[in-house]
Design a protein around this motif. Structure first.
Motif, PDB file in Angstrom:
ATOM      1  N   ALA A 202       0.752  -1.186  -0.229  1.00 11.73           N
ATOM      2  CA  ALA A 202      -0.094   0.060   0.113  1.00 11.73           C
ATOM      3  C   ALA A 202       0.692   1.245  -0.030  1.00 11.73           C
ATOM      4  CB  ALA A 202      -0.817   0.213   1.148  1.00 11.73           C
ATOM      5  N   ASP A 203       1.911   1.076   0.693  1.00 15.97           N
ATOM      6  CA  ASP A 203       2.895   2.436   0.836  1.00 15.97           C
ATOM      7  C   ASP A 203       3.407   2.787  -0.542  1.00 15.97           C
ATOM      8  OD1 ASP A 203       2.409   3.112   3.445  1.00 15.97           O
ATOM      9  OD2 ASP A 203       4.129   1.971   4.160  1.00 15.97           O
ATOM     10  N   TYR A 204       3.835   1.508  -1.358  1.00  9.38           N
ATOM     11  CA  TYR A 204       4.387   1.753  -2.639  1.00  9.38           C
ATOM     12  C   TYR A 204       3.455   2.135  -3.625  1.00  9.38           C
ATOM     13  CZ  TYR A 204       7.407   0.210  -6.617  1.00  9.38           C
ATOM     14  OH  TYR A 204       7.909   0.042  -7.637  1.00  9.38           O
ATOM     15  N   LEU A 205       2.285   1.831  -3.467  1.00  9.83           N
ATOM     16  CA  LEU A 205       1.277   2.422  -4.379  1.00  9.83           C
ATOM     17  C   LEU A 205       0.898   3.800  -4.069  1.00  9.83           C
ATOM     18  CD1 LEU A 205       0.748  -0.497  -5.107  1.00  9.83           C
ATOM     19  CD2 LEU A 205      -1.596  -0.332  -4.969  1.00  9.83           C
ATOM     20  N   CYS A 206       0.803   4.092  -2.870  1.00  8.05           N
ATOM     21  CA  CYS A 206       0.633   5.641  -2.359  1.00  8.05           C
ATOM     22  C   CYS A 206       1.585   6.339  -3.150  1.00  8.05           C
ATOM     23  CB  CYS A 206       0.290   5.722  -0.755  1.00  8.05           C
ATOM     24  SG  CYS A 206      -1.247   4.929  -0.371  1.00  8.05           S
ATOM     25  N   SER A 207       2.901   6.009  -2.975  1.00  3.68           N
ATOM     26  CA  SER A 207       3.886   6.898  -3.447  1.00  3.68           C
ATOM     27  C   SER A 207       3.816   7.193  -4.822  1.00  3.68           C
ATOM     28  CB  SER A 207       5.270   6.270  -3.142  1.00  3.68           C
ATOM     29  OG  SER A 207       5.750   4.865  -3.679  1.00  3.68           O
ATOM     30  N   ILE A 208       3.345   6.034  -5.700  1.00  5.87           N
ATOM     31  CA  ILE A 208       3.426   6.187  -7.265  1.00  5.87           C
ATOM     32  C   ILE A 208       2.092   7.111  -7.381  1.00  5.87           C
ATOM     33  CG2 ILE A 208       2.499   4.886  -9.168  1.00  5.87           C
ATOM     34  CD1 ILE A 208       4.465   2.629  -8.253  1.00  5.87           C
ATOM     35  N   ILE A 209       1.192   6.856  -6.754  1.00  2.00           N
ATOM     36  CA  ILE A 209      -0.006   7.684  -6.870  1.00  2.00           C
ATOM     37  C   ILE A 209       0.297   9.384  -6.697  1.00  2.00           C
ATOM     38  CG2 ILE A 209      -2.513   8.363  -6.062  1.00  2.00           C
ATOM     39  CD1 ILE A 209      -2.883   5.393  -5.434  1.00  2.00           C
ATOM     40  N   GLU A 210       0.904   9.333  -5.798  1.00  2.00           N
ATOM     41  CA  GLU A 210       1.490  11.069  -5.110  1.00  2.00           C
ATOM     42  C   GLU A 210       2.324  11.357  -6.241  1.00  2.00           C
ATOM     43  OE1 GLU A 210       3.631  13.488  -1.810  1.00  2.00           O
ATOM     44  OE2 GLU A 210       3.449  11.108  -1.444  1.00  2.00           O
ATOM     45  N   ARG A 211       3.392  10.753  -6.772  1.00  2.00           N
ATOM     46  CA  ARG A 211       4.378  11.070  -7.773  1.00  2.00           C
ATOM     47  C   ARG A 211       3.291  11.532  -9.090  1.00  2.00           C
ATOM     48  NH1 ARG A 211       7.306   6.173 -10.364  1.00  2.00           N
ATOM     49  NH2 ARG A 211       4.906   6.234 -11.414  1.00  2.00           N
ATOM     50  N   ASP A 212       2.562  10.763  -9.441  1.00  2.00           N
ATOM     51  CA  ASP A 212       1.745  10.940 -10.766  1.00  2.00           C
ATOM     52  C   ASP A 212       0.495  11.924 -10.639  1.00  2.00           C
ATOM     53  OD1 ASP A 212       3.602   9.270 -12.026  1.00  2.00           O
ATOM     54  OD2 ASP A 212       2.268   7.390 -11.876  1.00  2.00           O
ATOM     55  N   TYR A 213      -0.050  12.044  -9.315  1.00  2.00           N
ATOM     56  CA  TYR A 213      -1.412  12.612  -9.562  1.00  2.00           C
ATOM     57  C   TYR A 213      -1.543  13.664  -8.330  1.00  2.00           C
ATOM     58  CZ  TYR A 213      -3.172   9.112 -12.808  1.00  2.00           C
ATOM     59  OH  TYR A 213      -3.313   8.542 -13.815  1.00  2.00           O
ATOM     60  N   GLY A 214      -0.333  13.571  -7.470  1.00  2.00           N
ATOM     61  CA  GLY A 214      -0.480  14.620  -6.345  1.00  2.00           C
ATOM     62  C   GLY A 214      -1.485  13.974  -5.403  1.00  2.00           C
ATOM     63  N   SER A 215      -2.565  15.062  -4.960  1.00  2.00           N
ATOM     64  CA  SER A 215      -3.625  14.720  -4.009  1.00  2.00           C
ATOM     65  C   SER A 215      -4.918  14.904  -5.278  1.00  2.00           C
ATOM     66  CB  SER A 215      -3.757  15.858  -3.112  1.00  2.00           C
ATOM     67  OG  SER A 215      -3.760  17.041  -3.379  1.00  2.00           O
ATOM     68  N   ASP A 216      -4.775  15.118  -6.406  1.00  2.00           N
ATOM     69  CA  ASP A 216      -5.837  15.142  -7.467  1.00  2.00           C
ATOM     70  C   ASP A 216      -6.516  13.764  -7.717  1.00  2.00           C
ATOM     71  OD1 ASP A 216      -7.756  15.669  -9.026  1.00  2.00           O
ATOM     72  OD2 ASP A 216      -6.610  16.697 -10.505  1.00  2.00           O
ATOM     73  N   TYR A 217      -6.971  13.221  -6.500  1.00  2.00           N
ATOM     74  CA  TYR A 217      -7.258  11.617  -6.772  1.00  2.00           C
ATOM     75  C   TYR A 217      -8.400  11.846  -7.952  1.00  2.00           C
ATOM     76  CZ  TYR A 217      -4.545  11.573  -2.716  1.00  2.00           C
ATOM     77  OH  TYR A 217      -3.522  11.741  -1.633  1.00  2.00           O
ATOM     78  N   ALA A 218      -9.351  12.553  -7.757  1.00  2.00           N
ATOM     79  CA  ALA A 218     -10.576  12.711  -8.817  1.00  2.00           C
ATOM     80  C   ALA A 218     -10.198  12.661 -10.301  1.00  2.00           C
ATOM     81  CB  ALA A 218     -11.381  13.878  -8.558  1.00  2.00           C
ATOM     82  N   ALA A 219      -8.872  12.770 -10.487  1.00  2.00           N
ATOM     83  CA  ALA A 219      -8.262  12.985 -11.908  1.00  2.00           C
ATOM     84  C   ALA A 219      -7.964  11.492 -12.549  1.00  2.00           C
ATOM     85  CB  ALA A 219      -7.134  13.857 -12.236  1.00  2.00           C
ATOM     86  N   ILE A 220      -7.820  10.563 -11.643  1.00  2.00           N
ATOM     87  CA  ILE A 220      -7.386   9.396 -11.947  1.00  2.00           C
ATOM     88  C   ILE A 220      -8.562   8.556 -12.548  1.00  2.00           C
ATOM     89  CG2 ILE A 220      -6.764   7.081 -10.812  1.00  2.00           C
ATOM     90  CD1 ILE A 220      -5.707   8.172  -8.599  1.00  2.00           C
ATOM     91  N   PRO A 221      -8.034   8.113 -14.017  1.00  2.00           N
ATOM     92  CA  PRO A 221      -9.288   7.792 -14.735  1.00  2.00           C
ATOM     93  C   PRO A 221      -9.366   6.087 -14.593  1.00  2.00           C
ATOM     94  CG  PRO A 221      -7.175   7.580 -15.959  1.00  2.00           C
ATOM     95  CD  PRO A 221      -6.850   8.203 -14.638  1.00  2.00           C
ATOM     96  N   PRO A 222     -10.327   5.565 -14.605  1.00  2.00           N
ATOM     97  CA  PRO A 222     -10.812   4.074 -14.362  1.00  2.00           C
ATOM     98  C   PRO A 222      -9.814   3.254 -15.382  1.00  2.00           C
ATOM     99  CG  PRO A 222     -12.530   4.765 -15.620  1.00  2.00           C
ATOM    100  CD  PRO A 222     -11.569   6.133 -15.365  1.00  2.00           C
ATOM    101  N   HIS A 223      -9.172   2.119 -14.959  1.00  4.13           N
ATOM    102  CA  HIS A 223      -8.404   1.242 -15.644  1.00  4.13           C
ATOM    103  C   HIS A 223      -9.360   0.844 -17.009  1.00  4.13           C
ATOM    104  CE1 HIS A 223      -4.960  -1.124 -16.203  1.00  4.13           C
ATOM    105  NE2 HIS A 223      -5.534  -2.427 -16.147  1.00  4.13           N
ATOM    106  N   GLY A 224      -8.320   1.080 -18.221  1.00  2.39           N
ATOM    107  CA  GLY A 224      -8.825   0.694 -19.363  1.00  2.39           C
ATOM    108  C   GLY A 224      -7.969   0.905 -20.419  1.00  2.39           C
ATOM    109  N   ARG A 225      -8.376   0.382 -21.822  1.00  5.88           N
ATOM    110  CA  ARG A 225      -7.397   0.525 -22.790  1.00  5.88           C
ATOM    111  C   ARG A 225      -7.188   1.672 -23.561  1.00  5.88           C
ATOM    112  NH1 ARG A 225      -3.453  -3.110 -24.056  1.00  5.88           N
ATOM    113  NH2 ARG A 225      -3.660  -3.973 -26.276  1.00  5.88           N
ATOM    114  N   TRP A 226      -7.962   2.661 -23.238  1.00  6.04           N
ATOM    115  CA  TRP A 226      -7.737   3.994 -23.811  1.00  6.04           C
ATOM    116  C   TRP A 226      -6.494   4.604 -23.258  1.00  6.04           C
ATOM    117  CZ3 TRP A 226     -12.182   7.434 -24.794  1.00  6.04           C
ATOM    118  CH2 TRP A 226     -12.170   8.563 -24.957  1.00  6.04           C
ATOM    119  N   GLN A 227      -5.918   4.168 -21.930  1.00 10.53           N
ATOM    120  CA  GLN A 227      -4.545   4.738 -21.732  1.00 10.53           C
ATOM    121  C   GLN A 227      -3.497   4.026 -22.453  1.00 10.53           C
ATOM    122  OE1 GLN A 227      -7.813   5.605 -19.449  1.00 10.53           O
ATOM    123  NE2 GLN A 227      -6.883   4.042 -18.310  1.00 10.53           N
ATOM    124  N   HIS A 228      -3.652   2.608 -22.555  1.00 11.23           N
ATOM    125  CA  HIS A 228      -2.432   2.138 -23.621  1.00 11.23           C
ATOM    126  C   HIS A 228      -2.486   2.711 -24.803  1.00 11.23           C
ATOM    127  CE1 HIS A 228      -2.892  -1.526 -20.400  1.00 11.23           C
ATOM    128  NE2 HIS A 228      -2.843  -0.471 -19.809  1.00 11.23           N
TER     129      HIS A 228
END
Length: 450
Positions: A44-70
């Motif tokens: 969980a700590d590892y995940l949270c560090s990646i989320i903070e690096r990529d999104y800061g605290s703008d958690y609402a900006a995280i898209p749902p998992h899907g092929r679009w991003q790939h």
């Protein structure tokens, strides 16, 4: 609900796999893996560090998992550019939705593991003139390759409209065309080449065999029009409302025939990504009230339907944003995806550890296949792989509230997978195995699983 209907249902995935997870929690593991839940905090700590690096605290900006991003690998807005071009040329919203579904279905269904060697070189016209050629492997490489095949009209028989996928073209898709499109060669081999090509051809036959779902042209995008017939129009609803299970049932009905022979069969019907597992039979005996109630359902069967789930995840955003802009109920029925990046994350952090007998057997297969690694290798039906996938689903459900507690925010499971687990599995693999960047357990793939 009879056995076949149940085992094809989305609800069966969490129900059958959770029995195995509960059994493993009670016994510190299953028949093939040891389980150490105290290591989940580090995950969980590892995940949270990646989320903070990529999104800061703008958690609402995280898209749902899907092929679009790939498809947009390398921060290139390929999908958005297509939509803008289609809109500018006067293509209506419904046809835009059909074209997106055409692309996404095709791209997802060739997305089984490609191995540690294969890479796709992105055409130079899409890079800046001075930049070196970009090469990308694995899921993202398959996505980008499928995008260029799509925009080049390789799946359309209409020379005036390349942006289509038609069953009649897929049925006749040749080995040479597949190798050329995916840049496969002796020096750039792809795991499961033949199985992947055959799946594509079977997809073409399935599209043509189900005109009620995919239309007279046998297009995946015909699903858009079919789902509109399932909409409810209650006075309290302002959108076209459908149930996730309407999407699921259409995909299961229309696509079951694409899966290879030799998989689990119940009452004479092949079920796809469904497997037998001795641990499941033991779990059913220990927790008899927690599994399916119908007595005719075998107690040793677990269901994953991973590519169908991955497809369902990937179709939700296009279906919600374009065309009829469906409002989709019961999205929470989907589970985390039981594949090697999510599963590898838990193995690399010590949450899961192969038991000595299973590890030795996996290394023996690696040696037999002359792999230059001491990592264990298993075939898809091996109990070690099936149990690993069950435990991955359970661990993702277990991980979500831990991460949300640390973030102080309620991510959905699709957001957790997108911003955290899938990405974290890739990154920890690259840290621990920089040469291959591959998973800690290898699959002897047929191009249709994992």
């Amino acid at each position: 609900m009879d056995a076949v209907e149940y085992l094809k249902s989305i609800g069966s995935v969490r129900e059958t796999s959770s029995q195995v997870f509960q059994y493993a929690c009670q016994h510190h593991g299953g028949n093939y893996f040891e389980l150490e839940l105290s290591a989940m905090d580090a995950v969980a700590d590892y995940l949270c560090s990646i989320i903070e690096r990529d999104y800061g605290s703008d958690y609402a900006a995280i898209p749902p998992h899907g092929r679009w991003q790939h498809l947009n690998y390398g921060s290139q807005p390929r999908v958005e550019t297509l939509i803008q071009d289609w809109t500018a040329s006067g293509i209506d919203e419904i046809e835009i939705a059909r074209k997106l579904i055409d692309l996404f279905v095709l791209s997802v269904l060739i997305d089984a593991g490609a191995g540690n060697v294969w890479q796709y070189t992105i055409p130079s016209s899409s890079n800046s003139e001075d930049a070196p050629a970009q090469r990308v492997g694995r899921s993202e490489g398959l996505a980008v390759a499928s995008y260029y095949l799509f925009v080049d009209g390789k799946f359309s028989k209409d020379p005036t409209d390349p942006y289509r996928v038609e069953g009649s073209v897929l049925e006749q898709f040749t080995r040479a065309a597949f190798a050329d499109g995916f840049q496969i060669s002796d020096s750039n081999p792809m795991d499961g080449f033949d199985g992947r090509l055959e799946l594509l051809q079977r997809l073409g036959r399935a599209l043509n065999a189900h005109p009620k779902i995919f239309g007279a042209e046998g297009r995946p995008g015909g699903l858009v029009d079919y789902l509109y017939t399932k909409t409810s129009h209650l006075e309290s609803e302002t959108q076209n409302s459908i149930d996730l299970q309407d999407i699921w049932n259409a995909l299961m009905t229309g696509l079951t025939s694409i899966w290879p022979a030799g998989r689990t069969v119940v009452n004479g019907e092949p079920l796809g990504d469904v497997w037998t597992l001795d641990t499941k039979a033991q779990a059913s005996a220990e927790f008899p009230g927690q599994g399916p109630k119908a007595p005719e359902i075998p107690t040793d069967i677990v269901t994953f339907h991973k590519l169908t789930q991955w497809l369902c995840y990937s179709l939700l955003v296009p279906l919600e944003r374009y065309g009829y802009q469906f409002s989709i109920k019961n999205k929470q029925l989907q589970t985390g995806l039981p594949e090697y990046r999510n599963g590898g994350l838990f193995y690399d952090f010590g949450v899961l550890k192969l038991k000595p007998d299973a590890l030795a057997r996996g290394r023996q297969l690696s040696s037999h296949l002359q792999k230059s690694t001491d990592l264990p290798t298993f075939e898809p039906q091996d109990g070690a792989i099936v149990e690993w996938r069950c435990l991955t689903i359970g661990l993702l459900d277990y991980l979500l509230p831990i991460v949300n507690d640390k973030l102080g925010y309620q991510l959905s499971l699709p957001q957790l997978i997108e911003a955290g687990s899938w990405k974290a599995g890739r990154e920890i693999a690259a840290e621990l195995r920089p040469d291959s960047k591959g998973p800690p357990i290898e699959l002897h793939s047929d191009g249709t699983v994992f």
